[in-house]
Design a protein around this motif. Structure first.
Motif, mmCIF file in Angstrom:
data_model
loop_
_atom_site.group_PDB
_atom_site.id
_atom_site.type_symbol
_atom_site.label_atom_id
_atom_site.label_comp_id
_atom_site.label_asym_id
_atom_site.label_seq_id
_atom_site.Cartn_x
_atom_site.Cartn_y
_atom_site.Cartn_z
ATOM 1 N N CYS A 1 14.279 6.218 44.626
ATOM 2 C CA CYS A 1 15.048 7.159 43.345
ATOM 3 C C CYS A 1 15.282 6.235 42.149
ATOM 4 C CB CYS A 1 16.305 7.818 43.726
ATOM 5 S SG CYS A 1 17.505 6.369 44.523
ATOM 6 N N CYS B 1 13.713 11.102 39.763
ATOM 7 C CA CYS B 1 14.537 10.508 40.601
ATOM 8 C C CYS B 1 14.577 11.232 41.961
ATOM 9 C CB CYS B 1 15.971 9.936 40.346
ATOM 10 S SG CYS B 1 16.915 11.737 39.459
ATOM 11 N N CYS C 1 13.332 10.716 46.015
ATOM 12 C CA CYS C 1 14.331 10.516 46.909
ATOM 13 C C CYS C 1 13.760 10.509 48.184
ATOM 14 C CB CYS C 1 15.531 11.507 46.703
ATOM 15 S SG CYS C 1 16.554 11.679 47.968
#
Ligand SMILES: Cc1cc2nc3c(=O)[nH]c(=O)nc-3n(C[C@H](O)[C@H](O)[C@H](O)COP(=O)(O)OP(=O)(O)OC[C@H]3O[C@@H](n4cnc5c(N)ncnc54)[C@H](O)[C@@H]3O)c2cc1C
Ligand code: SF4
Length: 479
Positions: free
Chosen positions: A54, A101, A105
């Protein structure tokens, strides 16, 4: 990592929206924050990965696992300090960032990602409520003077960083108000403008001067800035729109998105609309082009009570779900349905415009054809018209939202005789951000081409460091 099993125990929950019929009656933000107890559980879903993808996926490299954990344990003030180390304006990104992001993840590989953007937004809003966001006034003044041209996110980030490094910074903006596309492009329902105003107040306290209504290269020659300042940062955006030069493009009622959207932002803020008014009220609106700008035209048209809203996209419809194993941790190509689409819009993919039709000088519709995409002889994607697929769409307001090609080349760029890259953007690397002109730097869309708010913030920050190094021989600003 406060809760090692959080990701197993708690499902992803995200902010909800006000109902469509309610939000269409005004231009206010409609995202409802998560309650504090739920927010903490969402923070606990972070796995604190050894390699936090991320953090790489975020263009400003926000230190996401740290603040996820701090939110989980209720240490919001420390979370805010860490967030501000990498991002000057999490209040902007927490509202409008598409959140690459979250695509990156690790949890997204097999499950749903952590609600990173929601947590970022909650941290900064709590910071403002509690009075934790204060001016950071430089302890020492360097005596150096920097002019920033353009007050979008790149210009603002550069100006704030340079002022904090002790330089005297002045921001010159051609528009009446500060903020660039944050102010005049992005509609209020995505980001209300008091969010910019409180940052401007913070920056004024930090010593930044703002000069709106000052069009460098038009009503103030750039030579004057070259004489009066030690360095100049060009943060002028990429304002030249992509055109659609088909027959009828000059009919009344065919407009660029950025002729339409700023007018509504001005009406909301009480600023006078001096141009001829463009309103979707009662009209059959056709938006050409996908992306954020197209979505914003749809949301604004529906709030203005258009009769109908449709959107045409020349590319084929992307898959509904990405193949995560082949796209992660990168930003995947998939069908994206924005909150504006949900408010009401017919979408057509793989359609090309042949001509606009009109009566008495005003647009009445569009002649279109369906296209098929495939690999051409050179291996590149190419489109072919589908024989016999021509059709007509009725429309009396057409909004062109096909993106932006480059910064405007006349005016300041011409006066500085700045070198451009092959795409027509200002030529400079993302290491020194230095243009072909001595002491003139560049950041944001003007350098990288049409992009995102978070990328503009990154460029502004990195450019500020490059300027500081050039002026002082060294810099303590982060890169
Ligand atoms: C309608 C729309 C919606 C968008 N929505 C999103 C979104 O939801 N999320 C997201 O991440 N990104 C979004 N974007 C993209 C994002 O807004 C831009 O990438 C970002 O604002 C670029 O920042 P910048 O500072 O480089 O340029 P800009 O924000 O374009 O600012 C440039 C500024 O320079 C000023 N200027 C130009 N020339 C001169 C001159 N000669 N003298 C003085 N001033 C000058 C301009 O008036 C402008 O204020 C959107 C873009 C548009 C058009
Ligand atoms: S700025 Fe954007 S990419 Fe970075 S953490 Fe926030 S939402 Fe994610």
């Amino acid at each position: 990592m406060g809760k090692p099993t959080g990701f197993l125990e708690f499902p992803r929950r995200d902010r909800s929206y006000a109902p469509v019929n309610e939000r269409l009656n005004n231009y206010k933000e409609f995202v409802r924050p998560l309650p504090e107890d739920e927010l903490r559980l969402q923070g606990a879903r972070c796995m604190d990965c050894g390699v936090p993808y991320c953090h790489q996926g975020c263009p400003v490299n926000n230190i996401i696992p740290e603040w996820n954990d701090l939110v989980h344990t209720g240490a919001h003030r420390t979370a805010l300090e860490i967030l501000h180390q990498t991002n000057n304006f999490p209040d902007f990104t927490g509202r409008v960032c598409p959140a690459p992001c979250e695509a990156a993840c690790t949890l997204n590989l097999v499950e749903e990602p952590v609600t990173i953007k929601t947590i970022e937004h909650a941290i900064i809003e709590r910071g403002w409520e509690e009075g934790w966001v204060q001016p950071q006034i430089a302890a020492h003044r360097t005596g150096k003077r920097v002019a920033v041209i353009g007050s979008g996110p790149a210009g603002l980030a550069a100006a704030q960083q340079l002022a904090r490094a002790g330089h005297m910074v002045a921001v010159y903006e051609k528009a009446a108000r500060i903020g660039g596309l944050l102010r005049y492009g992005i509609p209020d329902f995505k980001m209300e403008k008091h969010v910019i105003d409180r940052r401007i107040a913070q920056m004024r306290s930090e010593g930044v001067e703002f000069h709106p209504n000052t069009h460098i290269g038009v009503n103030m020659p750039v030579d004057r800035l070259l004489r009066e300042y030690d360095a100049i940062v060009l943060a002028i955006g990429a304002e030249a729109p992509r055109t659609l030069p088909v027959p009828g493009h000059d009919l009344e009622g065919v407009h660029f998105a950025m002729e339409f959207l700023p007018q509504q932002n001005k009406r909301v803020s009480g600023e006078k609309v001096t141009e001829r008014e463009i309103l979707a009220t009662g009209r059959d609106v056709l938006v050409i082009g996908g992306g954020d700008t197209g979505s914003d035209c749809i949301g604004t048209s529906n709030r203005q009570k258009a009769n109908s809203v449709a959107q045409l996209e020349i590319m084929p419809m992307p898959p509904e779900h990405e193949d995560k194993l082949s796209t992660w941790p990168y930003w995947p190509l998939k069908l994206r349905t924005s909150s504006s689409h949900e408010e009401g819009c017919e979408r057509e993919f793989a359609v090309a415009t042949k001509a606009f039709t009109g009566e008495n000088g005003r647009v009445t519709g569009l002649d279109a054809v369906r296209v098929a995409w495939g690999k051409g002889a050179d291996g590149r994607m190419a489109m072919q018209e589908v024989p016999g697929s021509a059709f007509h769409i009725k429309a009396d307001l057409v909004l062109l939202a096909m993106g932006f090609v480059a910064p405007v080349h006349g005016g300041v760029l011409e006066q500085l005789e700045i070198a451009l890259d092959a795409r027509g953007n200002v030529k400079a690397t993302d290491i020194d951000y230095l243009t072909s002109h001595k002491n003139v730097f560049v950041a944001g869309d003007a350098r990288r081409g049409q992009s995102l708010v978070v990328w503009a913030i990154r460029e502004g920050r990195q450019c500020a460091r490059a300027v500081d190094e050039a002026l002082m021989g060294r810099s303590e600003l982060p890169r």
